[in-house]
Design a protein around this motif. Structure first.
Motif, PDB file in Angstrom:
ATOM      1  N   TYR A  25    -135.488 108.321  10.984  1.00  0.00           N
ATOM      2  CA  TYR A  25    -134.729 107.801  12.398  1.00  0.00           C
ATOM      3  C   TYR A  25    -134.724 106.252  12.515  1.00  0.00           C
ATOM      4  CZ  TYR A  25    -133.635 107.733  17.306  1.00  0.00           C
ATOM      5  OH  TYR A  25    -132.948 107.452  18.370  1.00  0.00           O
ATOM      6  N   ALA A  26    -136.321 105.816  12.526  1.00  0.00           N
ATOM      7  CA  ALA A  26    -136.426 104.578  12.645  1.00  0.00           C
ATOM      8  C   ALA A  26    -135.626 103.435  11.771  1.00  0.00           C
ATOM      9  CB  ALA A  26    -138.054 104.243  12.599  1.00  0.00           C
ATOM     10  N   GLU A  27    -135.617 103.872  10.468  1.00  0.00           N
ATOM     11  CA  GLU A  27    -134.900 103.087   9.693  1.00  0.00           C
ATOM     12  C   GLU A  27    -133.549 102.830   9.853  1.00  0.00           C
ATOM     13  OE1 GLU A  27    -133.892 102.231   4.912  1.00  0.00           O
ATOM     14  OE2 GLU A  27    -135.657 103.246   5.231  1.00  0.00           O
ATOM     15  N   ASP A  28    -132.738 104.058  10.041  1.00  0.00           N
ATOM     16  CA  ASP A  28    -131.503 104.367  10.356  1.00  0.00           C
ATOM     17  C   ASP A  28    -131.112 103.426  11.906  1.00  0.00           C
ATOM     18  OD1 ASP A  28    -131.293 105.883   8.143  1.00  0.00           O
ATOM     19  OD2 ASP A  28    -130.876 107.891   9.593  1.00  0.00           O
ATOM     20  N   LYS A  29    -131.859 103.568  12.767  1.00  0.00           N
ATOM     21  CA  LYS A  29    -131.587 102.882  14.169  1.00  0.00           C
ATOM     22  C   LYS A  29    -131.906 101.407  13.873  1.00  0.00           C
ATOM     23  CE  LYS A  29    -130.001 106.352  16.287  1.00  0.00           C
ATOM     24  NZ  LYS A  29    -128.987 107.028  15.580  1.00  0.00           N
ATOM     25  N   VAL A  30    -132.892 101.067  13.113  1.00  0.00           N
ATOM     26  CA  VAL A  30    -133.168  99.638  12.877  1.00  0.00           C
ATOM     27  C   VAL A  30    -131.863  99.015  12.060  1.00  0.00           C
ATOM     28  CG1 VAL A  30    -134.367  97.841  11.785  1.00  0.00           C
ATOM     29  CG2 VAL A  30    -135.620  99.429  12.812  1.00  0.00           C
ATOM     30  N   ARG A  31    -131.533  99.602  11.020  1.00  0.00           N
ATOM     31  CA  ARG A  31    -130.281  99.290  10.233  1.00  0.00           C
ATOM     32  C   ARG A  31    -129.173  99.250  11.047  1.00  0.00           C
ATOM     33  NH1 ARG A  31    -130.527  99.242   4.750  1.00  0.00           N
ATOM     34  NH2 ARG A  31    -132.196 100.322   3.783  1.00  0.00           N
ATOM     35  N   TYR A  32    -128.835 100.189  12.081  1.00  0.00           N
ATOM     36  CA  TYR A  32    -127.633 100.275  12.963  1.00  0.00           C
ATOM     37  C   TYR A  32    -127.536  99.221  13.915  1.00  0.00           C
ATOM     38  CZ  TYR A  32    -124.631 101.533  16.787  1.00  0.00           C
ATOM     39  OH  TYR A  32    -123.493 101.619  17.922  1.00  0.00           O
ATOM     40  N   THR A  33    -128.773  98.566  14.470  1.00  0.00           N
ATOM     41  CA  THR A  33    -128.912  97.791  15.270  1.00  0.00           C
ATOM     42  C   THR A  33    -128.472  96.416  14.426  1.00  0.00           C
ATOM     43  OG1 THR A  33    -130.593  98.733  16.461  1.00  0.00           O
ATOM     44  CG2 THR A  33    -130.338  96.411  16.778  1.00  0.00           C
ATOM     45  N   LEU A  34    -129.047  96.156  13.396  1.00  0.00           N
ATOM     46  CA  LEU A  34    -128.671  94.817  12.628  1.00  0.00           C
ATOM     47  C   LEU A  34    -127.301  94.915  12.432  1.00  0.00           C
ATOM     48  CD1 LEU A  34    -131.801  94.944  10.382  1.00  0.00           C
ATOM     49  CD2 LEU A  34    -131.589  93.303  12.253  1.00  0.00           C
ATOM     50  N   SER A  39    -124.554  91.060  12.323  1.00  0.00           N
ATOM     51  CA  SER A  39    -124.010  90.959  11.064  1.00  0.00           C
ATOM     52  C   SER A  39    -123.464  89.426  10.511  1.00  0.00           C
ATOM     53  CB  SER A  39    -122.444  91.608  11.043  1.00  0.00           C
ATOM     54  OG  SER A  39    -121.667  91.011  12.211  1.00  0.00           O
ATOM     55  N   ASP A  40    -123.166  88.486  11.499  1.00  0.00           N
ATOM     56  CA  ASP A  40    -123.253  87.032  11.189  1.00  0.00           C
ATOM     57  C   ASP A  40    -124.564  86.430  10.806  1.00  0.00           C
ATOM     58  OD1 ASP A  40    -120.538  87.348  12.057  1.00  0.00           O
ATOM     59  OD2 ASP A  40    -120.727  86.261  13.967  1.00  0.00           O
ATOM     60  N   GLU A  41    -125.698  86.782  11.394  1.00  0.00           N
ATOM     61  CA  GLU A  41    -126.832  86.548  10.796  1.00  0.00           C
ATOM     62  C   GLU A  41    -127.330  86.797   9.647  1.00  0.00           C
ATOM     63  OE1 GLU A  41    -126.627  86.096  15.530  1.00  0.00           O
ATOM     64  OE2 GLU A  41    -126.059  87.449  13.712  1.00  0.00           O
ATOM     65  N   LEU A  42    -127.121  88.141   9.344  1.00  0.00           N
ATOM     66  CA  LEU A  42    -127.249  88.696   8.180  1.00  0.00           C
ATOM     67  C   LEU A  42    -126.553  88.054   6.886  1.00  0.00           C
ATOM     68  CD1 LEU A  42    -127.613  92.508   9.144  1.00  0.00           C
ATOM     69  CD2 LEU A  42    -129.378  91.352   8.175  1.00  0.00           C
ATOM     70  N   ALA A  43    -125.115  87.984   7.324  1.00  0.00           N
ATOM     71  CA  ALA A  43    -124.248  87.261   6.136  1.00  0.00           C
ATOM     72  C   ALA A  43    -124.764  85.866   5.728  1.00  0.00           C
ATOM     73  CB  ALA A  43    -122.976  87.149   6.654  1.00  0.00           C
ATOM     74  N   ASP A  44    -125.177  85.184   7.048  1.00  0.00           N
ATOM     75  CA  ASP A  44    -125.786  83.725   6.431  1.00  0.00           C
ATOM     76  C   ASP A  44    -126.875  83.349   6.165  1.00  0.00           C
ATOM     77  OD1 ASP A  44    -127.123  83.401   9.023  1.00  0.00           O
ATOM     78  OD2 ASP A  44    -125.330  82.368  10.128  1.00  0.00           O
ATOM     79  N   GLY A  45    -127.849  84.497   6.118  1.00  0.00           N
ATOM     80  CA  GLY A  45    -129.186  84.500   5.656  1.00  0.00           C
ATOM     81  C   GLY A  45    -130.197  84.072   6.728  1.00  0.00           C
ATOM     82  N   ASP A  98    -131.833 107.244  21.378  1.00  0.00           N
ATOM     83  CA  ASP A  98    -130.892 106.369  20.760  1.00  0.00           C
ATOM     84  C   ASP A  98    -130.842 104.867  21.300  1.00  0.00           C
ATOM     85  OD1 ASP A  98    -130.721 108.363  19.042  1.00  0.00           O
ATOM     86  OD2 ASP A  98    -128.469 108.664  19.316  1.00  0.00           O
ATOM     87  N   GLN A  99    -130.429 104.932  22.661  1.00  0.00           N
ATOM     88  CA  GLN A  99    -130.013 103.622  23.180  1.00  0.00           C
ATOM     89  C   GLN A  99    -131.309 102.856  23.577  1.00  0.00           C
ATOM     90  OE1 GLN A  99    -126.625 102.583  23.707  1.00  0.00           O
ATOM     91  NE2 GLN A  99    -127.832 100.654  23.577  1.00  0.00           N
ATOM     92  N   GLU A 100    -132.307 103.537  23.887  1.00  0.00           N
ATOM     93  CA  GLU A 100    -133.590 102.891  24.312  1.00  0.00           C
ATOM     94  C   GLU A 100    -134.208 102.112  22.992  1.00  0.00           C
ATOM     95  OE1 GLU A 100    -136.446 104.849  26.965  1.00  0.00           O
ATOM     96  OE2 GLU A 100    -134.970 106.129  27.270  1.00  0.00           O
ATOM     97  N   PHE A 101    -134.110 102.743  21.846  1.00  0.00           N
ATOM     98  CA  PHE A 101    -134.527 102.382  20.599  1.00  0.00           C
ATOM     99  C   PHE A 101    -133.577 101.098  20.154  1.00  0.00           C
ATOM    100  CE2 PHE A 101    -135.156 102.001  16.291  1.00  0.00           C
ATOM    101  CZ  PHE A 101    -136.233 102.471  15.918  1.00  0.00           C
ATOM    102  N   ILE A 102    -132.415 101.235  20.257  1.00  0.00           N
ATOM    103  CA  ILE A 102    -131.562 100.012  19.879  1.00  0.00           C
ATOM    104  C   ILE A 102    -131.823  99.031  20.704  1.00  0.00           C
ATOM    105  CG2 ILE A 102    -129.175  99.294  19.813  1.00  0.00           C
ATOM    106  CD1 ILE A 102    -128.410 102.449  18.937  1.00  0.00           C
ATOM    107  N   ASP A 103    -131.978  99.215  22.072  1.00  0.00           N
ATOM    108  CA  ASP A 103    -131.951  97.961  22.991  1.00  0.00           C
ATOM    109  C   ASP A 103    -133.420  97.305  22.664  1.00  0.00           C
ATOM    110  OD1 ASP A 103    -129.872  98.630  24.335  1.00  0.00           O
ATOM    111  OD2 ASP A 103    -130.475  99.756  26.102  1.00  0.00           O
ATOM    112  N   TYR A 104    -134.229  98.088  22.399  1.00  0.00           N
ATOM    113  CA  TYR A 104    -135.764  97.727  22.370  1.00  0.00           C
ATOM    114  C   TYR A 104    -135.653  96.834  20.979  1.00  0.00           C
ATOM    115  CZ  TYR A 104    -140.760  97.634  21.050  1.00  0.00           C
ATOM    116  OH  TYR A 104    -141.926  96.843  20.708  1.00  0.00           O
ATOM    117  N   VAL A 105    -135.099  97.274  19.811  1.00  0.00           N
ATOM    118  CA  VAL A 105    -135.258  96.452  18.704  1.00  0.00           C
ATOM    119  C   VAL A 105    -134.466  95.110  18.825  1.00  0.00           C
ATOM    120  CG1 VAL A 105    -134.522  96.589  16.285  1.00  0.00           C
ATOM    121  CG2 VAL A 105    -135.484  98.531  17.076  1.00  0.00           C
ATOM    122  N   ASN A 106    -133.241  95.429  19.453  1.00  0.00           N
ATOM    123  CA  ASN A 106    -132.295  94.243  19.998  1.00  0.00           C
ATOM    124  C   ASN A 106    -133.254  93.208  20.599  1.00  0.00           C
ATOM    125  OD1 ASN A 106    -130.123  92.883  19.803  1.00  0.00           O
ATOM    126  ND2 ASN A 106    -128.848  94.351  21.085  1.00  0.00           N
TER     127      ASN A 106
END
Length: 114
Positions: A25-34, A39-45, A98-106
């Motif tokens: 769950y944790a990995e899935d939600k971290v990936r989802y958040t990223l 996506s721009d920051e991931l794309a430009d490294g 879900d939403q709390e997890f995503i907000d926290y990672v964000n």
């Protein structure tokens, strides 16, 4: 292990070989958040994500660098080639929310990206 970047943010999720619900769950939600918000920051490294098996000897250098020993999320803000590694432990209190997890990672990422 040299930093993989001079300036930016490494988000590293460590997991064990046999994975439980919370770990997956944790990995899935971290990936989802990223993917959703960075996506721009991931794309430009500027932002790098890695999922690493903490029980695989091939990963010993990065495991040692981060001091990981079990399922865990780390963020490493790199400034001028200098690491600032932190274990993001708060995720474990938000499994299944879900939403709390995503907000926290964000928030943790936002704080470090500036």
């Amino acid at each position: 292990l040299e930093p993989s970047m001079d300036n930016g943010l490494e988000v590293v999720y460590f997991h064990r070989t046999n994975r439980c619900y919370s770990c997956t769950y944790a990995e899935d939600k971290v990936r989802y958040t990223l993917d959703t918000f960075y996506s721009d920051e991931l794309a430009d490294g500027e932002l790098v994500f890695m999922a690493v098996n903490v029980q695989d000897d091939a990963n010993s250098a990065i495991i040692e660098k981060y001091g990981a020993y079990t399922s865990s999320l780390y963020m490493n803000k790199v400034v001028n080639g200098v690491d600032d590694i932190e274990n993001i432990t708060g995720i474990w209190f938000l499994i299944g929310k879900d939403q709390e997890f995503i907000d926290y990672v964000n928030e943790e990422i936002e704080e470090r990206l500036e």
